[in-house]
Design an enzyme around this catalytic site. Sequence first.
Site, mmCIF file in Angstrom:
data_model
loop_
_atom_site.group_PDB
_atom_site.id
_atom_site.type_symbol
_atom_site.label_atom_id
_atom_site.label_comp_id
_atom_site.label_asym_id
_atom_site.label_seq_id
_atom_site.Cartn_x
_atom_site.Cartn_y
_atom_site.Cartn_z
ATOM 1 N N GLY A 181 0.811 -1.206 0.000
ATOM 2 C CA GLY A 181 0.000 0.000 0.000
ATOM 3 C C GLY A 181 0.844 1.256 0.000
ATOM 4 C CG HIS A 235 8.888 -17.850 52.600
ATOM 5 N ND1 HIS A 235 10.074 -17.232 52.284
ATOM 6 C CD2 HIS A 235 9.209 -19.070 53.098
ATOM 7 C CE1 HIS A 235 11.078 -18.033 52.605
ATOM 8 N NE2 HIS A 235 10.580 -19.159 53.103
#
Length: 477
Positions: A125, A454
């Site tokens: 294009g 943890h």
Amino acid sequence: MTTSATSNEGITPEEYDLVVLGTGEGAKYLAWTLAKQGVRVASIEQRWIGGSCPNIACLPSKNIIHSAKVASYFARAAEFGIDSAGYKVNMAGVTNRKRSMVKALVDIHVRNFETSGVDLVLGHGYFVGPRLIQVDMNDGTKRQLRGANVVIGTGTHATLDETPGLVAAQPLTHIEALELETLPEHLLIIGGGYIGLEFAQAMRRLGSKVTVVERNTALLHREDPDVSEAMASLFHDEDIKLILGASVESVSGTSGQSVSLTYQQDGVSATITGSHLLVATGRTPNTSGIGLDLAGVELTDRGYIKVDERLKTTAPGTWAIGDVAGSPQFTHIAFDDFRVIRDNLAGKDHVTTGRQVPYTMFTDPELAKVGLSETEAKAKGIAYRLFKIPMAADLRTRTLSETRGFMKALVGEDDRILGITVFGVDGGEIMSAVQIAMIAGLPYTALREAILTHPTLMEGLIVLFSSAPMVVPGATA
């Protein structure tokens, strides 16, 4: 669809509410979103449906990088208590894994264009007038598309400069490097930026000898010195040769056979020879050959499309998005560009100024940053407290045997986080968690006092913000 009078090319222009040139990150989301709202949208793409990220850049490169990570685990097998009789990298298999992923991603993109109602136009294009684009279709026909609004999203391509012999040597760019089916015996890389360093480590881990030639005297020279030094140390430990402060004078031979670089370092010329050459020295905007002068679209002095803070070009009804607009060259920024244009087309005011620009370099360990670095804070005369810990202080890294690196954060006088840098395992994920706190305007104490699971990597943020800070004063009158 309505049509206008026949153009002087003998082609009847087809009228759309929006014509998008390119299908990269921001462009495709803009097309999909507006088409789903009932807007008549056409998207023009010559080759890479979905843009560079799923085809030839972000995702394919991270796919190859992960294969290299797996190879590194094989090399470290004894460290994890695993006996291994050795391993062999099948580069064709590595590349085929990447190709399978890309095909699946492209299929998803094609379906998204189909289901959203976008007219996907495949071809080259270029403007033939204001808001009027001619497409030389891949099937040999021609179409002309006129949009009430037009968005240019043509991206960038790898820069090949005028170094004598460079183009003739047929060097690899990131596109060709992602298609290798045989492992380079010795890969020479010009450029020590993101692309160069990610490929350097990946190819070394897959089995290539690798040399990086960088014109600056430090890797990642715009980063803080401790970051640059840590990256150089990593590459040294992985037996990647670094030639820093070197300017390439000429190239001879052919990449894939035998190729030589002659460079000057500290006033002395030297030559190095390898089997392959990868050029990763920057990007050039895709603005030539698309008729921008006929569209009334001006360029900056760097060759990017000139836009304002709303991504409007100098031509009425014409916008630019992503890399070609001079936006920071990250997929996530292109996606935010989509939001900016989407909102402005809807009559809402949305600008690009003042937005956060996070980034992650996917070496292993990762380098991730958002907000101010120490170098930037000092240059702006901004006072800050520096919190810094080694990654080994984050206990999760010890379970992974991934203790290399550090994390550091800058905190302002109002206790708000000014920036964070992580050079460590999953650095991008850790940085993103802090970025969310920054978006929310939370003080650093909110992270320091948080209850985080943890042992996770995020828990290291508690350790980081509980450490003793170093106070760095701002500019004095």
